[in-house]
Design a protein around this motif. Sequence first.
Motif, short mmCIF file in Angstrom:
data_model
loop_
_atom_site.label_atom_id
_atom_site.label_comp_id
_atom_site.label_asym_id
_atom_site.label_seq_id
_atom_site.Cartn_x
_atom_site.Cartn_y
_atom_site.Cartn_z
N UNK A 1 11.91 10.11 -11.43
CA UNK A 1 10.73 9.67 -12.19
C UNK A 1 9.42 9.84 -11.43
N UNK A 2 9.51 10.06 -10.14
CA UNK A 2 8.31 10.31 -9.33
C UNK A 2 8.74 11.03 -8.06
N UNK A 3 7.79 11.68 -7.42
CA UNK A 3 8.01 12.28 -6.11
C UNK A 3 7.20 11.50 -5.08
N UNK A 4 7.78 11.17 -3.93
CA UNK A 4 7.00 10.43 -2.93
C UNK A 4 5.86 11.26 -2.38
N UNK A 5 4.68 10.69 -2.40
CA UNK A 5 3.52 11.33 -1.78
C UNK A 5 2.97 10.49 -0.63
N UNK A 6 3.45 9.26 -0.52
CA UNK A 6 2.98 8.31 0.49
C UNK A 6 4.18 7.47 0.90
N UNK A 7 4.54 7.50 2.19
CA UNK A 7 5.68 6.73 2.68
C UNK A 7 5.18 5.54 3.49
N UNK A 8 5.73 4.37 3.21
CA UNK A 8 5.30 3.16 3.92
C UNK A 8 6.42 2.13 3.90
N UNK A 9 6.34 1.23 4.83
CA UNK A 9 7.21 0.06 4.89
C UNK A 9 6.46 -0.97 5.73
N UNK A 10 6.98 -2.18 5.77
CA UNK A 10 6.38 -3.16 6.68
C UNK A 10 6.61 -2.70 8.12
N UNK A 11 5.55 -2.60 8.89
CA UNK A 11 5.63 -2.21 10.30
C UNK A 11 4.78 -3.18 11.12
N UNK A 12 4.72 -2.94 12.41
CA UNK A 12 3.90 -3.74 13.31
C UNK A 12 2.55 -3.06 13.53
N UNK A 13 1.47 -3.81 13.35
CA UNK A 13 0.13 -3.34 13.74
C UNK A 13 -0.37 -4.25 14.85
#
Length: 368
Positions: free
Chosen positions: A102-114
């Motif tokens: 239904x969609x193609x990923x264009x932006x990958x993200x997850x909770x990370x440490x900043x």
Amino acid sequence: MTWSHPRGYDPMVATSAAWKQQTGVEIVWDQRGLQDFESFPVKDLARQYDLIVIDHPHVGQITAERCLLALDVPGREADRAELARGSVGQSYPSYTFDGHQWAFPIDAAAQVMAFRADLIERPPATWNEVIELARIGQIVLPMLPPHSLMTFFTLAANLGTACANGPSELIGAEAGAAVYERLAEIAALIEPSNFAMDPIAASEALARPDALVSAMPYGYGYVSYAREGFRPRSLSFADIPALGKHGPIGSALGGTGIAVSAFSENPEAALDYAYWVAGAEAQRTVYANSGGQPGHAAAWEDEAVNAPVGDFYRDTRATLEGAWVRPRHNGYMIFQDAASKRINAGLMSRAPARDLVASLNHLYCESC
């Protein structure tokens, strides 16, 4: 339609300009706020726009509403295979539902440490180290719904007791109580203002020259803040700190995908752009160079993409590869809103852990 942050809007404008040069087809983008992006009905957008940037938990709802065009059209199997091979973690399959893409990923993200590398010697690598920083007021944690629930999800999966993403109770009573107690532990040590913060607001607080905090241990990573000059101070990024014994696994997957409206009067033109913008070449060049946070592994592994952002992609890749896919059934989005509000109310009123978990399980079962 996309979302109103430089990471979400600027690359769509830049890639559309490049696409017009290549094909003569013009694409004009509108934008909406992050809260709308997470909750606004996709079916309403699909009646107004040919192309829509969506979040993967919407796929069950949009499948039921038949408002998006399936992207797995005949004749483009090789293109889709290349996109699947380039998936960062579960980004590509997170948009696969009911036998279709239904969609193609264009932006990958997850909770990370900043974190601020100029304020702390190294980022906390364990839960105990996070709590030590929280006790001296150095932690910011976005708790505005739905982000409190996202951290609950992440902690649960990192402990090895991942929440359900199918029709059952959300989490067992004992396991859920253990997760909630950890969330309550850190919530008691952060400023109340964190309950009004999303990851953008938390990143802004962290990037101030007079920042009072030095780390955001669990929050969706925004590559923009790693870029020198984007804000007065740039942020560094790392994998999530481990609460369990298995490293940086279980982070609640985020990111976005490009989708095509089922009501589009220009479906072939929209499909062509969707395939192109999600592909390796566009992702590691014009998309990344215009401030985007690519969804294709070719960009995450590219030296030229990593260099200007302090190795943002390399330094968080393990977290992305081990990320956990949220539930996607029709009804989940209602649960996500209600559950995150219930968690926050429970934290503020110091509700007993087992009562809170029972409430979450009830809301989840209702949503299924």
